[in-house]
Design a protein around this motif. Sequence first.
Motif, PDB file in Angstrom:
ATOM      1  N   THR A  22       2.471  -2.256  75.389  1.00 18.95           N
ATOM      2  CA  THR A  22       1.652  -1.258  74.700  1.00 18.95           C
ATOM      3  C   THR A  22       2.261  -0.913  73.344  1.00 18.95           C
ATOM      4  N   VAL A  23       1.412  -0.954  72.323  1.00 21.47           N
ATOM      5  CA  VAL A  23       1.744  -0.452  70.997  1.00 21.47           C
ATOM      6  C   VAL A  23       1.157   0.954  70.955  1.00 21.47           C
ATOM      7  N   TYR A  24       1.880   1.917  70.393  1.00 21.22           N
ATOM      8  CA  TYR A  24       1.347   3.277  70.400  1.00 21.22           C
ATOM      9  C   TYR A  24       1.716   4.042  69.140  1.00 21.22           C
ATOM     10  N   ALA A  25       0.926   5.092  68.896  1.00 14.32           N
ATOM     11  CA  ALA A  25       1.164   6.010  67.786  1.00 14.32           C
ATOM     12  C   ALA A  25       1.154   7.423  68.355  1.00 14.32           C
ATOM     13  N   ASP A  26       2.317   8.070  68.301  1.00 12.34           N
ATOM     14  CA  ASP A  26       2.405   9.471  68.730  1.00 12.34           C
ATOM     15  C   ASP A  26       1.724  10.356  67.684  1.00 12.34           C
ATOM     16  N   TYR A  27       1.026  11.372  68.144  1.00 10.10           N
ATOM     17  CA  TYR A  27       0.343  12.276  67.209  1.00 10.10           C
ATOM     18  C   TYR A  27       0.310  13.682  67.762  1.00 10.10           C
ATOM     19  N   ARG A  28      -0.038  14.595  66.874  1.00  8.66           N
ATOM     20  CA  ARG A  28      -0.416  15.950  67.304  1.00  8.66           C
ATOM     21  C   ARG A  28      -1.613  16.361  66.459  1.00  8.66           C
ATOM     22  N   ARG A  29      -2.481  17.083  67.057  1.00  4.27           N
ATOM     23  CA  ARG A  29      -3.652  17.603  66.348  1.00  4.27           C
ATOM     24  C   ARG A  29      -3.296  18.977  65.815  1.00  4.27           C
ATOM     25  N   ASN A  30      -3.670  19.212  64.561  1.00  6.15           N
ATOM     26  CA  ASN A  30      -3.385  20.489  63.926  1.00  6.15           C
ATOM     27  C   ASN A  30      -4.644  20.873  63.151  1.00  6.15           C
ATOM     28  N   GLY A  31      -5.535  21.586  63.817  1.00  7.86           N
ATOM     29  CA  GLY A  31      -6.820  21.917  63.194  1.00  7.86           C
ATOM     30  C   GLY A  31      -7.590  20.644  62.910  1.00  7.86           C
ATOM     31  N   GLY A  32      -7.927  20.436  61.651  1.00  7.96           N
ATOM     32  CA  GLY A  32      -8.698  19.257  61.253  1.00  7.96           C
ATOM     33  C   GLY A  32      -7.844  18.080  60.830  1.00  7.96           C
ATOM     34  N   THR A  33      -6.556  18.124  61.205  1.00 14.88           N
ATOM     35  CA  THR A  33      -5.683  17.014  60.844  1.00 14.88           C
ATOM     36  C   THR A  33      -5.075  16.362  62.080  1.00 14.88           C
TER      37      THR A  33
END
Length: 90
Positions: A22-33
């Motif tokens: 698996t290739v992955y991208a960690d993220y967090r949502r911050n409002g509209g970003t």
Amino acid sequence: MGQAVTDNQAMNRFELAVGNQTVYADYRRNGGTLVISYVEAPPSLRGTGAAGRLMEGVMEAARAEGLKIVPLCSYAAMWMRRNRQDDLLA
């Protein structure tokens, strides 16, 4: 290729399965970003374009949700510049 990027919301990461890896991208949502903090590809998949395919899927998801992207990860920032995704930069 038939591979789909999925949003694993429980782990806050976009994923692309390639065989049994698996290739992955960690993220967090911050409002509209969408803040991309890290993109990881297993060593055997580096240089195969798998991370680029993952990023294409992340861009599609951001557009579909009307999100802008903050690429904290240097790979994500470089990929966005190289692929002219400036319209999605927050």
